[in-house]
Write an enzyme that holds these catalytic residues in place. Structure first.
Site, PDB file in Angstrom:
ATOM      1  N   VAL A  61      15.019  65.395  26.202  1.00  0.00           N
ATOM      2  CA  VAL A  61      16.266  66.186  26.225  1.00  0.00           C
ATOM      3  C   VAL A  61      17.439  65.415  26.844  1.00  0.00           C
ATOM      4  O   VAL A  61      18.576  65.860  26.755  1.00  0.00           O
ATOM      5  CB  VAL A  61      16.129  67.545  26.974  1.00  0.00           C
ATOM      6  CG1 VAL A  61      15.118  68.428  26.289  1.00  0.00           C
ATOM      7  CG2 VAL A  61      15.820  67.358  28.444  1.00  0.00           C
ATOM      8  N   LYS A  62      17.176  64.275  27.446  1.00  0.00           N
ATOM      9  CA  LYS A  62      18.240  63.544  28.144  1.00  0.00           C
ATOM     10  C   LYS A  62      19.082  62.718  27.158  1.00  0.00           C
ATOM     11  O   LYS A  62      18.807  62.710  25.967  1.00  0.00           O
ATOM     12  CB  LYS A  62      17.631  62.665  29.243  1.00  0.00           C
ATOM     13  CG  LYS A  62      16.772  63.452  30.257  1.00  0.00           C
ATOM     14  CD  LYS A  62      17.586  64.356  31.173  1.00  0.00           C
ATOM     15  CE  LYS A  62      16.776  65.407  31.907  1.00  0.00           C
ATOM     16  NZ  LYS A  62      15.949  64.938  33.008  1.00  0.00           N
TER      17      LYS A  62
END
Ligand SMILES: *Cc1c(COP(=O)(O)O)cnc(C)c1O
Length: 380
Positions: A179-180
């Site tokens: 998700v980064k």
């Protein structure tokens, strides 16, 4: 359901990993050095050390600084649990400081008020992707001879007064969870300008052993020594190849995130029940998260119902984060009386909207329609 966050992996990422699979080195090989060098250059730091994830990077930072039993490290009340846990791993105590009400970033004055004779470091968290006030934090850290650590897991690609995140603190921490900003599956990085700290992080990730196989090969020597109790938290060549390939796309990734955030800002300007987190003029924001504060005084329900209504509209909203000291584990180890007023008030109204690379403008419009619909419905 439109997810809150999602990776972007394309064919050249797949190719980069496949090449490593056909090579001699699956781990501790050339891709590790290549990724570290490219990453250090990208964030304008002298050294970058790749580790297995962001949590290991935080743990390594506490090791490198020599945080030990009974020592205190100041952390913001609103962050992911790993920011505080890394202090506990070392036998130290995280001390929670309150956040600024507009930005939800560690408030430098609040951090200063928590300093005692046992304080060794401050971990600032670039919440949502906005860099903290590093000039103010540096001044406080220097005055009290504390180390300054940046948990920059949200802010890769951001900058503060024109300086890149990754070069702003003594040790800077990144995560490459899917998700980064960029991903290596799992992965982390520590950047620093200090050679000694970088060497400590290398020792930490490799069992506390002071040399690696390349250094021994150069000397034709079998001999190695374990100087401290380390761990195995290396990042494999497979992961580094993916990280390296993703890093090339970082400018485009950040550009699209900013574009989505601008569409949200514009689309919500006339909805008084919601207020996006304030962005300070001296930063460029990386928008790992797009966070709304819901004005509960203007709503007839609480956040739980707003959240459920948005999920019912198929919007994968999320909440980042509950103040860390409210978790049962922290209650059990003595934090049950902890209370940061601003963090508590903010937490009650926080909702993060979806933001990721392949979101279309239509997806953004759908989110805006759902948010305004829910806000108007519950409005008082
Ligand atoms: C993601 C994250 C971490 C931990 O990173 P992992 O790679 O998941 O271990 C730490 N701090 C913050 C603020 C994060 O968002």
């Amino acid at each position: 359901m439109l997810p809150c966050g999602h990776q972007w992996v394309d064919e050249d990422d797949v190719q980069a990993v496949a090449e490593v699979l056909r090579s001699n080195w699956l781990t501790t090989g050339p891709k590790v050095d290549e990724f570290e060098r490219a990453f250090a250059d990208c964030v304008n730091a002298r050294e970058a050390v790749a580790v297995s994830n962001g949590t290991a990077a935080l743990h390594a930072a506490m090791f490198a600084l020599g945080i030990g039993q009974g020592e205190e490290v100041i952390v913001p009340a609103i962050t992911f649990v790993a920011t505080a846990n890394c202090v506990v791993y070392r036998g130290g105590s995280p001390v929670f400081a309150d956040v600024h009400p507009d930005t939800l970033l560690l408030d430098p004055a609040q951090a200063a008020s928590k300093i005692t004779s046992r304080t060794k470091a401050i971990i600032a968290v670039d919440y949502a992707g906005q860099p903290c006030d590093y000039d103010a934090l540096r001044e406080i850290a220097d005055r009290h001879e504390l180390a300054l650590v940046a948990d920059a897991c949200h802010s890769l690609g951001a900058s503060y007064n024109g300086r890149s995140v990754g070069s702003l603190a003594d040790l800077n921490i990144f995560s490459f969870h899917p998700v980064k900003a960029i991903t290596s599956g799992e992965g982390g990085m520590v950047t620093t300008d200090d050679k000694t700290l970088a060497q400590q992080v290398r020792i930490f990730r490799h069992h506390g052993i002071t040399t690696d196989h390349k250094q021994r090969a150069e000397k034709d020597s079998f001999f190695y020594e374990m100087a401290d109790l380390g761990y195995n938290c290396r990042l494999s060549d497979l992961q580094c190849a993916l990280g390296l390939s993703q890093l090339r796309k970082l400018p485009e990734f950040v550009r699209r995130r900013r574009e989505i955030a601008a569409l949200y800002d514009e689309g919500l300007a006339d909805t008084p029940a919601v207020c996006p987190i304030a962005v300070r003029s001296e930063v460029s924001h990386a928008y790992h998260l797009y966070v709304l504060q819901w004005n509960l005084n203007r709503l007839r329900v609480d956040r739980t119902e707003v959240f459920a209504a948005l999920r019912a509209e198929n919007i994968g909203v999320n909440v980042h984060y509950m103040p860390v000291y409210k978790h049962p584990y922290y209650h059990r180890i003595g934090y049950e009386m902890e209370f940061c007023a601003t963090a508590e008030r903010a937490y009650a109204g926080l909702i993060s909207l979806p933001i990721f690379l392949h979101m279309t403008d239509q997806d953004v419009a759908d989110v805006l329609t759902a948010v305004t619909k829910v806000a108007n419905y519950f409005h008082v």
